[in-house]
Motif scaffolding. Structure first.
Motif, PDB file in Angstrom:
ATOM      1  N   ARG A 486      27.498 -40.304   1.920  1.00  0.00           N
ATOM      2  CA  ARG A 486      26.188 -39.688   2.148  1.00  0.00           C
ATOM      3  C   ARG A 486      25.960 -38.469   1.251  1.00  0.00           C
ATOM      4  NH1 ARG A 486      23.222 -43.111   2.885  1.00  0.00           N
ATOM      5  NH2 ARG A 486      24.972 -44.348   2.193  1.00  0.00           N
ATOM      6  N   ILE A 487      27.035 -37.736   0.943  1.00  0.00           N
ATOM      7  CA  ILE A 487      26.904 -36.599   0.018  1.00  0.00           C
ATOM      8  C   ILE A 487      26.549 -37.109  -1.364  1.00  0.00           C
ATOM      9  CG2 ILE A 487      28.209 -34.767  -1.128  1.00  0.00           C
ATOM     10  CD1 ILE A 487      29.733 -34.378   1.516  1.00  0.00           C
ATOM     11  N   ALA A 488      27.230 -38.196  -1.777  1.00  0.00           N
ATOM     12  CA  ALA A 488      26.940 -38.780  -3.089  1.00  0.00           C
ATOM     13  C   ALA A 488      25.507 -39.302  -3.156  1.00  0.00           C
ATOM     14  CB  ALA A 488      27.924 -39.911  -3.387  1.00  0.00           C
ATOM     15  N   ALA A 489      24.977 -39.739  -2.017  1.00  0.00           N
ATOM     16  CA  ALA A 489      23.603 -40.243  -1.981  1.00  0.00           C
ATOM     17  C   ALA A 489      22.582 -39.112  -1.937  1.00  0.00           C
ATOM     18  CB  ALA A 489      23.423 -41.153  -0.768  1.00  0.00           C
ATOM     19  N   GLY A 490      23.060 -37.859  -1.818  1.00  0.00           N
ATOM     20  CA  GLY A 490      22.165 -36.718  -1.803  1.00  0.00           C
ATOM     21  C   GLY A 490      21.515 -36.456  -0.458  1.00  0.00           C
ATOM     22  N   GLU A 491      22.001 -37.098   0.602  1.00  0.00           N
ATOM     23  CA  GLU A 491      21.390 -36.933   1.923  1.00  0.00           C
ATOM     24  C   GLU A 491      21.973 -35.753   2.692  1.00  0.00           C
ATOM     25  OE1 GLU A 491      20.442 -41.690   2.661  1.00  0.00           O
ATOM     26  OE2 GLU A 491      21.977 -40.668   3.830  1.00  0.00           O
ATOM     27  N   ILE A 492      23.188 -35.327   2.330  1.00  0.00           N
ATOM     28  CA  ILE A 492      23.870 -34.233   3.016  1.00  0.00           C
ATOM     29  C   ILE A 492      24.485 -33.327   1.958  1.00  0.00           C
ATOM     30  CG2 ILE A 492      25.801 -33.639   4.557  1.00  0.00           C
ATOM     31  CD1 ILE A 492      25.333 -36.248   6.010  1.00  0.00           C
ATOM     32  N   VAL A 493      24.498 -32.021   2.239  1.00  0.00           N
ATOM     33  CA  VAL A 493      25.117 -31.041   1.349  1.00  0.00           C
ATOM     34  C   VAL A 493      26.315 -30.442   2.072  1.00  0.00           C
ATOM     35  CG1 VAL A 493      24.824 -28.860   0.123  1.00  0.00           C
ATOM     36  CG2 VAL A 493      22.959 -30.536   0.194  1.00  0.00           C
ATOM     37  N   GLU A 495      28.987 -27.397   2.153  1.00  0.00           N
ATOM     38  CA  GLU A 495      29.245 -26.043   1.681  1.00  0.00           C
ATOM     39  C   GLU A 495      30.480 -25.537   2.406  1.00  0.00           C
ATOM     40  OE1 GLU A 495      25.601 -23.998   2.462  1.00  0.00           O
ATOM     41  OE2 GLU A 495      24.750 -24.516   0.512  1.00  0.00           O
ATOM     42  N   GLY A 496      31.616 -25.652   1.721  1.00  0.00           N
ATOM     43  CA  GLY A 496      32.867 -25.296   2.378  1.00  0.00           C
ATOM     44  C   GLY A 496      33.130 -26.239   3.530  1.00  0.00           C
ATOM     45  N   ALA A 497      33.378 -25.676   4.702  1.00  0.00           N
ATOM     46  CA  ALA A 497      33.656 -26.497   5.880  1.00  0.00           C
ATOM     47  C   ALA A 497      32.388 -26.899   6.615  1.00  0.00           C
ATOM     48  CB  ALA A 497      34.572 -25.731   6.831  1.00  0.00           C
ATOM     49  N   PHE A 498      31.218 -26.480   6.110  1.00  0.00           N
ATOM     50  CA  PHE A 498      29.967 -26.708   6.825  1.00  0.00           C
ATOM     51  C   PHE A 498      29.097 -27.742   6.115  1.00  0.00           C
ATOM     52  CE2 PHE A 498      31.443 -22.432   7.743  1.00  0.00           C
ATOM     53  CZ  PHE A 498      31.463 -22.439   9.125  1.00  0.00           C
ATOM     54  N   LEU A 499      28.243 -28.374   6.915  1.00  0.00           N
ATOM     55  CA  LEU A 499      27.358 -29.418   6.411  1.00  0.00           C
ATOM     56  C   LEU A 499      25.924 -29.055   6.738  1.00  0.00           C
ATOM     57  CD1 LEU A 499      29.426 -32.441   7.766  1.00  0.00           C
ATOM     58  CD2 LEU A 499      29.433 -31.578   5.427  1.00  0.00           C
ATOM     59  N   ARG A 500      25.020 -29.432   5.843  1.00  0.00           N
ATOM     60  CA  ARG A 500      23.612 -29.179   6.104  1.00  0.00           C
ATOM     61  C   ARG A 500      22.772 -30.224   5.399  1.00  0.00           C
ATOM     62  NH1 ARG A 500      20.939 -27.069   1.687  1.00  0.00           N
ATOM     63  NH2 ARG A 500      22.236 -26.068   0.079  1.00  0.00           N
ATOM     64  N   LEU A 501      21.514 -30.312   5.810  1.00  0.00           N
ATOM     65  CA  LEU A 501      20.562 -31.148   5.102  1.00  0.00           C
ATOM     66  C   LEU A 501      20.113 -30.424   3.834  1.00  0.00           C
ATOM     67  CD1 LEU A 501      18.355 -32.373   8.085  1.00  0.00           C
ATOM     68  CD2 LEU A 501      20.153 -33.641   6.898  1.00  0.00           C
ATOM     69  N   PRO A 502      19.782 -31.142   2.779  1.00  0.00           N
ATOM     70  CA  PRO A 502      19.362 -30.478   1.531  1.00  0.00           C
ATOM     71  C   PRO A 502      18.158 -29.556   1.717  1.00  0.00           C
ATOM     72  CG  PRO A 502      19.783 -32.810   1.145  1.00  0.00           C
ATOM     73  CD  PRO A 502      19.841 -32.612   2.635  1.00  0.00           C
ATOM     74  N   SER A 503      17.304 -29.876   2.663  1.00  0.00           N
ATOM     75  CA  SER A 503      16.086 -29.087   2.863  1.00  0.00           C
ATOM     76  C   SER A 503      16.314 -27.820   3.677  1.00  0.00           C
ATOM     77  CB  SER A 503      15.035 -29.941   3.575  1.00  0.00           C
ATOM     78  OG  SER A 503      15.540 -30.395   4.838  1.00  0.00           O
ATOM     79  N   HIS A 504      17.512 -27.665   4.257  1.00  0.00           N
ATOM     80  CA  HIS A 504      17.737 -26.545   5.170  1.00  0.00           C
ATOM     81  C   HIS A 504      18.093 -25.275   4.404  1.00  0.00           C
ATOM     82  CE1 HIS A 504      18.882 -24.228   8.624  1.00  0.00           C
ATOM     83  NE2 HIS A 504      20.105 -24.051   8.138  1.00  0.00           N
ATOM     84  N   ILE A 505      17.433 -24.194   4.747  1.00  0.00           N
ATOM     85  CA  ILE A 505      17.748 -22.866   4.231  1.00  0.00           C
ATOM     86  C   ILE A 505      18.035 -21.975   5.427  1.00  0.00           C
ATOM     87  CG2 ILE A 505      16.892 -20.875   2.951  1.00  0.00           C
ATOM     88  CD1 ILE A 505      15.021 -22.761   1.462  1.00  0.00           C
ATOM     89  N   VAL A 506      19.178 -21.302   5.370  1.00  0.00           N
ATOM     90  CA  VAL A 506      19.566 -20.443   6.490  1.00  0.00           C
ATOM     91  C   VAL A 506      18.577 -19.286   6.619  1.00  0.00           C
ATOM     92  CG1 VAL A 506      21.381 -18.974   7.437  1.00  0.00           C
ATOM     93  CG2 VAL A 506      21.973 -21.057   6.190  1.00  0.00           C
ATOM     94  N   ARG A 507      18.074 -19.096   7.825  1.00  0.00           N
ATOM     95  CA  ARG A 507      17.127 -18.009   8.086  1.00  0.00           C
ATOM     96  C   ARG A 507      17.635 -17.189   9.264  1.00  0.00           C
ATOM     97  NH1 ARG A 507      13.878 -22.432   6.882  1.00  0.00           N
ATOM     98  NH2 ARG A 507      12.460 -22.116   5.117  1.00  0.00           N
ATOM     99  N   LEU A 508      17.629 -15.875   9.055  1.00  0.00           N
ATOM    100  CA  LEU A 508      17.997 -14.985  10.149  1.00  0.00           C
ATOM    101  C   LEU A 508      16.789 -14.754  11.057  1.00  0.00           C
ATOM    102  CD1 LEU A 508      20.049 -12.260   8.226  1.00  0.00           C
ATOM    103  CD2 LEU A 508      20.880 -14.337   9.329  1.00  0.00           C
TER     104      LEU A 508
END
Length: 642
Positions: A486-493, A495-508
């Protein structure tokens, strides 16, 4: 074709084989002196046109005495046709019925009945015994088998029987050769000048001179030096033939290989001592079969002690159901093999059935999910069985074990792999149905979307948390393979030990942003190389230390800051600036190496903190270390944009 005799003691089985083949199958002095068969006997004949190119039929002559039924069972496995011998003067006798029951349980449904000693009976007696035989065969797999009067003394009916056998041989379908090689050993002996020889029926596949094989369950490796198939020297022995294999190898000796061992393709060596199976209990069994019922299990030429565990209620005489067989010793077997159970005193046959799963679980063996798996395993074709297993919990299967335990060859294995979605899990292939795979992918993406919605300030869930939240729950390595896909397909990113959707940006949150705005000046300006510790800021502002730490960790996931040590956070711009300082110190150093003291002096901080910062860059691969000296790694120099 392999023909196996069956019938009561002294009904003329051996004499009939001698009349058909010209070979006396009794080979022991005791057999000749007592006039009965004790051990298995073998003979061969060309029942066709008599030319050298004719097919050779093998005969396995078995004992008829009740004390030697275990020997009869060793010869009954792998036969293509039963030659049931009933003496015209005696008629149907107890061992006739037991042998017939065993043949039925073994799935031998092709047969001819020889009404032997016909010279001792008149027409009326022959008619009476023929009717008795027909009634006995009724309801079995041999129902309707032809009954041919024969006499080994006068020769009556021998030619007619020979023709009937030849016709049966011509109609015998070749066994599948696309499965891996298995031979059930019924004899092991030494020949002077040749070494160790084993004989048996090839149950599947083929073997050639020079092949490496394994003797299972012991795991003894050997090489095939020579082969006799159907009593003729050949280069290759194939399924359905009786073969003698001359074996060589370390530890290969006559007393190292025993009746009941399996000579097989090394890829199949995986003996089992706990097997789930079907069981049909004979109506003649006097006792219900309850949990831990003791018995002797016969499979191929092997005999081993077993305990029977019904997977539902106790099995009554005449009933059929699923059982688990717990064996006293490991057995080399294959899914689909038939077996026979006899009582521990070897006086009666209890029943028999078919092996369904060689890797049966010791616990949770009666759950509804387990019953669905076993129901799927009853399907005769591997493709159907795998499809059914993947449609039932846990919705996945160890494809390698599935292929191995059915002795499937490379072509069949490739077909199975093409019909499923396969994830590589270490050395194991995990198979899923296409629908399950789609559901897992959708579940992963949905779980990430829900996590981001519930915790927008977080980078994403950890890999293990995501794995444990999915159904079905994949083994770790199989999940890693799915995730990499799924990472190779670009559906999941990742980052270290964590996973996120490509569209997700961390917001405080607003409160967290306000706290970060309060922290930011403390990490900037002249004190940027020696910022206050987390606990110092929390104490000065009289707020929980964990709140400060949490906000800084979230900022680190956003790439705003870097955590050098547990209590020290630096702005990302400062981290990049310090890489430039290390490079400058390196350039000024005569030997091109940076000391902790030189770096400390440039950033005007304490030695301990300077070393912690340098250790951080070591872990990142930004610096290369030699003892207490460091220099910039040119391959990672741009990690912080410096």
């Amino acid at each position: 074709m392999i023909v196996g005799t069956a019938g009561h003691i002294d009904h003329g089985k051996t004499a009939l084989v001698r009349a058909l083949t010209g070979t006396d199958a009794d080979r022991l002095a005791e057999e000749k002196s007592r006039g009965i068969t004790i051990e298995l006997g073998f003979a061969y004949a060309d029942l066709g046109d008599g030319t050298d190119g004719g097919d050779v039929t093998g005969f396995v002559d078995v004992p008829g005495h009740e004390r030697f039924v275990h020997t009869m069972l060793a010869g009954a496995g792998g036969i293509d046709l039963a030659l049931l011998v009933v003496a015209a003067d005696d008629g149907v006798m107890p061992q006739t019925r037991e042998h017939l029951a065993i043949l039925d349980l073994l799935g031998v449904h092709r047969g001819i009945v020889a009404l032997s000693k016909a010279d001792l009976a008149d027409d009326e007696r022959r008619a009476d015994v023929t009717a008795q035989i027909a009634a006995t065969l009724d309801g079995t797999g041999l129902a309707g088998a032809p009954v041919l009067p024969v006499s080994s003394v006068t020769g009556e009916g021998i030619e007619a029987l020979r023709r009937a056998l030849a016709q049966a041989a011509a109609a015998t379908a070749a066994r599948a050769l696309d499965r891996r090689f298995r031979l059930s050993v019924d004899r092991s002996f030494a020949l002077k000048g040749s070494g160790t020889v084993v004989t048996g029926t090839v149950l599947s596949g083929q073997v050639s001179v020079g092949d490496t094989i394994t003797v299972s369950p012991r795991g003894l490796a050997a090489r095939v030096r020579a082969i006799h198939a159907q009593n003729r020297p050949v280069q290759t022995g194939i399924a359905g033939q009786r073969c003698a294999l001359n074996l060589a190898g370390d530890g290969v000796a006559r007393d190292a290989i025993h009746r009941g061992d399996m000579v097989l393709d090394p890829a199949l060596h995986a003996p089992s001592d706990r097997i789930d199976a079907t069981l049909r209990v004979l109506g003649s069994e006097p006792h219900p079969i309850g949990t831990w019922f003791p018995a002797r299990l016969h499979s191929g030429a092997a005999e081993v002690g077993a305990r029977i565990v019904p997977l539902a209620e106790a099995l009554m005489p005449g009933a059929e159901g699923l059982v688990q067989l717990v064996l006293d010793a490991p057995l080399a077997a294959s899914v689909g093999d038939r077996y026979i159970l006899r009582d521990v005193s070897a006086r009666r046959t209890i029943g028999g059935g078919v092996f369904l799963d060689l890797r049966a679980p010791a616990r949770r063996r009666r759950t509804p999910e387990r019953m669905l798996q076993l129901d799927a395993a009853t399907q005769p074709e591997p493709e159907q069985a795998l499809r059914g297993m993947l449609a039932a919990p846990p919705f996945l299967a160890d494809l390698d074990a599935f292929i191995r335990d059915r002795a499937l060859g490379p072509e069949a294995a490739a077909r199975l792999a093409a019909a499923a979605v396969v994830l590589q899990s270490g050395a194991t292939q995990v198979a899923l149905s296409a629908a399950t795979h789609r559901g897992l992918v959708a579940g992963m993406l949905d779980a990430l979307a829900r996590f981001h919605e519930d915790a927008p300030e977080m980078q994403g869930p950890g890999r293990e948390k995501l794995r444990l939240g999915l159904t079905p729950r994949l083994p770790k390595e199989a999940f890693a393979a799915l995730l990499a896909e799924r990472i190779a397909a670009g559906e999941i990113v990742a980052e270290g030990a964590f996973l996120r959707l490509p569209s997700h940006i961390v917001r405080l949150s607003e409160d967290d942003e306000a706290l970060y705005a309060r922290i930011l000046p403390e990490l900037s300006g002249e004190l940027r190389f020696r910022p206050p510790r987390v606990r110092d800021m929390a104490t000065a502002w009289d707020i929980p230390e964990e709140d400060v730490r949490r906000v800084l960790r979230m900022a680190a996931r956003q790439g705003r800051v870097d955590q050098i040590r547990r209590d020290h956070f630096y702005l990302r711009t400062t981290t990049a600036e310090m890489v430039g300082i290390i490079a400058a110190v390196q350039q000024d150093a005569p030997d091109g190496w940076v000391t902790a003291a030189a770096f400390r002096d440039r950033i005007e901080t304490g030695r301990k903190l300077a070393i912690e910062i340098l250790d951080f860059y070591d872990r990142q691969g930004v610096t290369l270390r030699r003892g207490d000296l460091r220099r910039i790694n040119p391959h990672r120099a741009d990690l912080y944009g410096s």
